[in-house]
Design an enzyme around this catalytic site. Structure first.
Site, PDB file in Angstrom:
ATOM      1  N   HIS A   1       0.850  -1.189   0.000  1.00  0.00           N
ATOM      2  CA  HIS A   1       0.000   0.000   0.000  1.00  0.00           C
ATOM      3  C   HIS A   1       0.887   1.241   0.000  1.00  0.00           C
ATOM      4  O   HIS A   1       1.984   1.239   0.588  1.00  0.00           O
ATOM      5  CB  HIS A   1      -0.887   0.051   1.252  1.00  0.00           C
ATOM      6  CG  HIS A   1      -2.138  -0.740   1.154  1.00  0.00           C
ATOM      7  ND1 HIS A   1      -2.713  -1.367   2.244  1.00  0.00           N
ATOM      8  CD2 HIS A   1      -2.976  -1.003   0.105  1.00  0.00           C
ATOM      9  CE1 HIS A   1      -3.820  -1.983   1.876  1.00  0.00           C
ATOM     10  NE2 HIS A   1      -4.003  -1.772   0.592  1.00  0.00           N
TER      11      HIS A   1
ATOM     12  N   CYS B   1      -2.437   2.790   9.018  1.00  0.00           N
ATOM     13  CA  CYS B   1      -3.450   1.794   8.653  1.00  0.00           C
ATOM     14  C   CYS B   1      -4.652   1.857   9.591  1.00  0.00           C
ATOM     15  O   CYS B   1      -5.782   1.597   9.176  1.00  0.00           O
ATOM     16  CB  CYS B   1      -2.855   0.392   8.681  1.00  0.00           C
ATOM     17  SG  CYS B   1      -1.764   0.029   7.296  1.00  0.00           S
TER      18      CYS B   1
END
Length: 289
Positions: free
Chosen positions: A182, A282
């Site tokens: 990511h 996150c």
């Protein structure tokens, strides 16, 4: 005079006075956290996890945000969705519009509708996605520009959706290292506004292909680069209000670099949640109404 000018230049970004900007964030308690499948290199289902420890570590991050004066909103965790704690992947919000997530893997698929339902019930205009995308995991707002990652999770088509929805500049960056799947594992947004509104970042060069590295160098010549050790504990998976930067406590080199530039790093131990491949960012979805 030349010596004075050289000395001032050598100070660079460290001479800038950092200013904290109020943040509103969405989080999800890891009440159901475990590692029961493998969809990234960090996950090893054969190794035990400690849900109670994950909750305690998450609660410390929550307290840090409260201490910084953030508004922290919560979404209820759902049974059977152990990765729902990684709220950043639940969507992307800007100008009161929430662009929903559509996950790459079936295991996380139900998280997309759950987060979109939350957005609707809290006043956001929701745009349901067509392309695969994993929210702020791959979309980072830096100043007026959106940096958008692709290569492992979010499709490049989602970048076109962003452009249509928000009317902002969207810069595509290609990730090439599976450990940094990511964008928010390879880039940290340090300032939302600086250097003529462009903002500034920290990043791990080797996580990107050469073309993307050149784009980053051109856009952010003052960017902080991190070493492999700090990246390996997801040190870049951090959250900043422009002055205070919440980072992995083990990212000691990154901490030193931040202090040199006038930021206030705040370390937190999220080692249990790291077993699922996530860290500070996150667990943090910024809400921009």
């Amino acid at each position: 005079m030349r010596q004075v000018a050289a000395a001032l230049a050598s100070e660079g970004p460290a001479a800038v006075e950092r200013v904290a900007v109020h943040k509103t964030v969405l989080m999800c308690r890891p009440d159901h956290f475990t590692v029961s499948y493998r969809i990234n290199p960090w996950m090893h289902p054969e190794k035990p996890t400690d849900t109670a420890l994950a909750v305690r570590q998450w609660e410390e991050l929550y307290r840090i945000y409260e201490g910084l004066g953030f508004d922290v909103e919560l979404i209820d965790p759902l049974p059977g969705l152990p990765d729902m704690v990684y709220a950043a992947n639940g969507g992307f919000t800007l100008d009161g519009i929430a662009y929903g997530a559509r996950f790459q893997y079936d295991e996380r698929g139900p998280e997309g509708p759950a987060y979109m339902d939350w957005f609707r019930s809290h006043g956001f205009e929701v745009v349901e996605p067509v392309s695969i995308n994993e929210g702020e995991g791959d979309f980072l707002l830096v100043g007026e520009r959106i940096l958008a990652g692709t290569g492992f999770r979010s499709d490049a088509g989602s970048h076109d959706e962003l452009r249509r929805i928000y009317g902002r500049e969207v810069v595509t960056l290609t990730l090439i290292d599976p450990a940094f799947y990511h964008l928010d594992t390879a880039i940290a947004v340090l300032d939302t506004v600086s250097h003529a509104g462009a903002g500034n970042i920290a990043y791990l060069p080797k996580a990107f292909d050469e073309a993307s590295q050149q784009i980053i160098r051109d856009l952010y010549p003052d960017a902080v680069t991190v070493n492999d050790d700090d990246a390996a504990v997801l040190g870049l998976n951090s959250f900043s209000d422009g002055k205070n930067v919440v980072i992995a406590s083990r990212a000691v080199g990154f901490e030193e670099s931040l202090r040199e530039r006038g930021y206030t790093p705040i370390g937190v131990d999220l080692s249990e949640l790291l077993l699922g491949g996530g860290g500070v960012k996150c667990c943090t979805l910024e809400l921009r109404r």
